[in-house]
Design a protein around this motif. Structure first.
Motif, PDB file in Angstrom:
ATOM      1  N   LYS A  46       0.808  -1.228   0.000  1.00 47.81           N
ATOM      2  CA  LYS A  46       0.000   0.000   0.000  1.00 47.81           C
ATOM      3  C   LYS A  46       0.836   1.270   0.000  1.00 47.81           C
ATOM      4  O   LYS A  46       0.428   2.295   0.526  1.00 47.81           O
ATOM      5  CB  LYS A  46      -0.970  -0.002   1.186  1.00 47.81           C
ATOM      6  N   GLU A  47       1.983   1.232  -0.621  1.00 51.92           N
ATOM      7  CA  GLU A  47       2.812   2.423  -0.804  1.00 51.92           C
ATOM      8  C   GLU A  47       2.599   2.916  -2.235  1.00 51.92           C
ATOM      9  O   GLU A  47       3.386   2.660  -3.132  1.00 51.92           O
ATOM     10  CB  GLU A  47       4.286   2.096  -0.567  1.00 51.92           C
ATOM     11  N   PHE A  48       1.512   3.663  -2.429  1.00 53.06           N
ATOM     12  CA  PHE A  48       1.123   4.066  -3.774  1.00 53.06           C
ATOM     13  C   PHE A  48       1.853   5.308  -4.269  1.00 53.06           C
ATOM     14  O   PHE A  48       1.614   5.767  -5.377  1.00 53.06           O
ATOM     15  CB  PHE A  48      -0.386   4.294  -3.836  1.00 53.06           C
ATOM     16  N   HIS A  49       2.732   5.868  -3.467  1.00 56.20           N
ATOM     17  CA  HIS A  49       3.509   7.031  -3.902  1.00 56.20           C
ATOM     18  C   HIS A  49       4.707   6.618  -4.758  1.00 56.20           C
ATOM     19  O   HIS A  49       5.321   7.446  -5.411  1.00 56.20           O
ATOM     20  CB  HIS A  49       3.999   7.827  -2.694  1.00 56.20           C
ATOM     21  N   THR A  50       5.031   5.362  -4.769  1.00 54.70           N
ATOM     22  CA  THR A  50       6.206   4.881  -5.496  1.00 54.70           C
ATOM     23  C   THR A  50       5.915   4.771  -6.988  1.00 54.70           C
ATOM     24  O   THR A  50       4.786   4.528  -7.392  1.00 54.70           O
ATOM     25  CB  THR A  50       6.673   3.524  -4.925  1.00 54.70           C
ATOM     26  N   ARG A  51       6.920   4.991  -7.784  1.00 57.19           N
ATOM     27  CA  ARG A  51       6.796   4.907  -9.240  1.00 57.19           C
ATOM     28  C   ARG A  51       8.028   4.225  -9.819  1.00 57.19           C
ATOM     29  O   ARG A  51       9.100   4.229  -9.223  1.00 57.19           O
ATOM     30  CB  ARG A  51       6.685   6.289  -9.877  1.00 57.19           C
ATOM     31  N   LEU A  52       7.859   3.685 -11.001  1.00 50.91           N
ATOM     32  CA  LEU A  52       8.986   3.130 -11.739  1.00 50.91           C
ATOM     33  C   LEU A  52       9.692   4.267 -12.472  1.00 50.91           C
ATOM     34  O   LEU A  52       9.056   5.027 -13.191  1.00 50.91           O
ATOM     35  CB  LEU A  52       8.505   2.108 -12.774  1.00 50.91           C
ATOM     36  N   ASN A  53      10.967   4.397 -12.258  1.00 49.54           N
ATOM     37  CA  ASN A  53      11.758   5.416 -12.944  1.00 49.54           C
ATOM     38  C   ASN A  53      12.705   4.732 -13.920  1.00 49.54           C
ATOM     39  O   ASN A  53      13.907   4.653 -13.693  1.00 49.54           O
ATOM     40  CB  ASN A  53      12.541   6.263 -11.933  1.00 49.54           C
ATOM     41  N   ILE A  54      12.122   4.240 -14.998  1.00 52.12           N
ATOM     42  CA  ILE A  54      12.905   3.559 -16.025  1.00 52.12           C
ATOM     43  C   ILE A  54      12.771   4.357 -17.307  1.00 52.12           C
ATOM     44  O   ILE A  54      11.669   4.651 -17.754  1.00 52.12           O
ATOM     45  CB  ILE A  54      12.402   2.116 -16.238  1.00 52.12           C
ATOM     46  N   SER A  55      13.885   4.718 -17.866  1.00 47.80           N
ATOM     47  CA  SER A  55      13.862   5.515 -19.097  1.00 47.80           C
ATOM     48  C   SER A  55      14.045   4.617 -20.318  1.00 47.80           C
ATOM     49  O   SER A  55      14.872   4.878 -21.177  1.00 47.80           O
ATOM     50  CB  SER A  55      14.957   6.577 -19.050  1.00 47.80           C
ATOM     51  N   LYS A  57      12.784   2.603 -23.784  1.00 49.46           N
ATOM     52  CA  LYS A  57      11.986   2.898 -24.961  1.00 49.46           C
ATOM     53  C   LYS A  57      11.321   1.618 -25.434  1.00 49.46           C
ATOM     54  O   LYS A  57      11.622   0.531 -24.956  1.00 49.46           O
ATOM     55  CB  LYS A  57      12.882   3.463 -26.068  1.00 49.46           C
ATOM     56  N   GLY A  58      10.414   1.746 -26.346  1.00 47.02           N
ATOM     57  CA  GLY A  58       9.768   0.579 -26.920  1.00 47.02           C
ATOM     58  C   GLY A  58       8.781  -0.063 -25.969  1.00 47.02           C
ATOM     59  O   GLY A  58       8.111   0.618 -25.192  1.00 47.02           O
ATOM     60  N   GLU A  59       8.697  -1.378 -26.053  1.00 46.02           N
ATOM     61  CA  GLU A  59       7.715  -2.105 -25.259  1.00 46.02           C
ATOM     62  C   GLU A  59       7.964  -1.995 -23.764  1.00 46.02           C
ATOM     63  O   GLU A  59       7.038  -1.911 -22.971  1.00 46.02           O
ATOM     64  CB  GLU A  59       7.704  -3.583 -25.667  1.00 46.02           C
ATOM     65  N   LEU A  60       9.228  -1.977 -23.369  1.00 49.60           N
ATOM     66  CA  LEU A  60       9.550  -1.871 -21.946  1.00 49.60           C
ATOM     67  C   LEU A  60       9.158  -0.498 -21.409  1.00 49.60           C
ATOM     68  O   LEU A  60       8.640  -0.383 -20.301  1.00 49.60           O
ATOM     69  CB  LEU A  60      11.032  -2.142 -21.707  1.00 49.60           C
ATOM     70  N   GLY A  61       9.352   0.539 -22.199  1.00 53.04           N
ATOM     71  CA  GLY A  61       8.920   1.876 -21.809  1.00 53.04           C
ATOM     72  C   GLY A  61       7.410   1.966 -21.708  1.00 53.04           C
ATOM     73  O   GLY A  61       6.863   2.587 -20.791  1.00 53.04           O
ATOM     74  N   GLU A  62       6.719   1.326 -22.646  1.00 54.47           N
ATOM     75  CA  GLU A  62       5.256   1.308 -22.610  1.00 54.47           C
ATOM     76  C   GLU A  62       4.755   0.541 -21.394  1.00 54.47           C
ATOM     77  O   GLU A  62       3.811   0.961 -20.730  1.00 54.47           O
ATOM     78  CB  GLU A  62       4.716   0.675 -23.892  1.00 54.47           C
ATOM     79  N   LEU A  63       5.407  -0.572 -21.087  1.00 50.65           N
ATOM     80  CA  LEU A  63       5.051  -1.349 -19.901  1.00 50.65           C
ATOM     81  C   LEU A  63       5.254  -0.523 -18.633  1.00 50.65           C
ATOM     82  O   LEU A  63       4.416  -0.534 -17.727  1.00 50.65           O
ATOM     83  CB  LEU A  63       5.881  -2.631 -19.838  1.00 50.65           C
ATOM     84  N   THR A  64       6.351   0.228 -18.582  1.00 50.44           N
ATOM     85  CA  THR A  64       6.619   1.095 -17.433  1.00 50.44           C
ATOM     86  C   THR A  64       5.531   2.153 -17.290  1.00 50.44           C
ATOM     87  O   THR A  64       5.019   2.384 -16.183  1.00 50.44           O
ATOM     88  CB  THR A  64       7.994   1.771 -17.594  1.00 50.44           C
ATOM     89  N   ASN A  65       5.169   2.801 -18.391  1.00 55.30           N
ATOM     90  CA  ASN A  65       4.116   3.824 -18.346  1.00 55.30           C
ATOM     91  C   ASN A  65       2.784   3.228 -17.913  1.00 55.30           C
ATOM     92  O   ASN A  65       2.064   3.831 -17.098  1.00 55.30           O
ATOM     93  CB  ASN A  65       3.974   4.492 -19.712  1.00 55.30           C
ATOM     94  N   ASN A  66       2.452   2.053 -18.441  1.00 57.40           N
ATOM     95  CA  ASN A  66       1.204   1.396 -18.051  1.00 57.40           C
ATOM     96  C   ASN A  66       1.208   1.012 -16.579  1.00 57.40           C
ATOM     97  O   ASN A  66       0.189   1.155 -15.894  1.00 57.40           O
ATOM     98  CB  ASN A  66       0.962   0.151 -18.913  1.00 57.40           C
ATOM     99  N   PHE A  67       2.334   0.533 -16.089  1.00 56.67           N
ATOM    100  CA  PHE A  67       2.447   0.145 -14.679  1.00 56.67           C
ATOM    101  C   PHE A  67       2.258   1.365 -13.781  1.00 56.67           C
ATOM    102  O   PHE A  67       1.522   1.306 -12.794  1.00 56.67           O
ATOM    103  CB  PHE A  67       3.801  -0.516 -14.443  1.00 56.67           C
ATOM    104  N   ASN A  68       2.910   2.473 -14.127  1.00 54.93           N
ATOM    105  CA  ASN A  68       2.753   3.702 -13.344  1.00 54.93           C
ATOM    106  C   ASN A  68       1.315   4.215 -13.409  1.00 54.93           C
ATOM    107  O   ASN A  68       0.773   4.703 -12.411  1.00 54.93           O
ATOM    108  CB  ASN A  68       3.724   4.776 -13.817  1.00 54.93           C
ATOM    109  N   TYR A  69       0.677   4.105 -14.567  1.00 54.12           N
ATOM    110  CA  TYR A  69      -0.716   4.521 -14.703  1.00 54.12           C
ATOM    111  C   TYR A  69      -1.624   3.661 -13.828  1.00 54.12           C
ATOM    112  O   TYR A  69      -2.540   4.183 -13.180  1.00 54.12           O
ATOM    113  CB  TYR A  69      -1.151   4.448 -16.169  1.00 54.12           C
ATOM    114  N   MET A  70      -1.360   2.351 -13.784  1.00 53.50           N
ATOM    115  CA  MET A  70      -2.155   1.470 -12.922  1.00 53.50           C
ATOM    116  C   MET A  70      -1.993   1.842 -11.457  1.00 53.50           C
ATOM    117  O   MET A  70      -2.970   1.831 -10.698  1.00 53.50           O
ATOM    118  CB  MET A  70      -1.761   0.007 -13.141  1.00 53.50           C
ATOM    119  N   ILE A  71      -0.780   2.198 -11.053  1.00 57.58           N
ATOM    120  CA  ILE A  71      -0.559   2.619  -9.661  1.00 57.58           C
ATOM    121  C   ILE A  71      -1.362   3.880  -9.376  1.00 57.58           C
ATOM    122  O   ILE A  71      -2.012   3.988  -8.328  1.00 57.58           O
ATOM    123  CB  ILE A  71       0.938   2.847  -9.393  1.00 57.58           C
TER     124      ILE A  71
END
Length: 98
Positions: A46-55, A57-71
């Motif tokens: 339940k630490e929802f302030h945390t985010r993935l800070n991965i720069s 590109k491509g599918e991994l970048g999209e996965l990171t953005n989707n994961f942060n959006y889900m959080i």
């Protein structure tokens, strides 16, 4: 024989290059997965302030953005539910006993 030595040299060089690139790619992916594991563990606690800070590109970048959006979505939804729960508790407390 000299031509055969050149072919063996280039095959060996290509194999070494492919091995180094594959190793580098594997290590990079392993680091990203470790970051995903750490952040997902925090979110499960339940630490929802945390985010993935991965720069990435491509599918991994999209996965990171989707994961942060889900959080963000989970955090917003939980805050809304907590607020509505507080409102309902207030309403129930204010009802006079009949």
């Amino acid at each position: 024989m000299n031509e055969l030595d050149n072919i063996y040299f280039f095959i060996t060089l290509a194999s070494i290059t492919i091995t180094i690139l594959s190793l580098r790619y594997t290590i990079t992916i392993k680091r990203y997965l470790e970051k995903f594991r750490i952040v997902s563990k925090k979110v499960s606690n339940k630490e929802f302030h945390t985010r993935l800070n991965i720069s990435a590109k491509g599918e991994l970048g999209e996965l990171t953005n989707n994961f942060n959006y889900m959080i963000d979505t989970i955090d917003t939804t939980i805050q809304e539910v907590q607020y509505k729960n507080l409102q309902l508790k207030s309403i129930v407390k204010s009802i006079s006993h009949g």
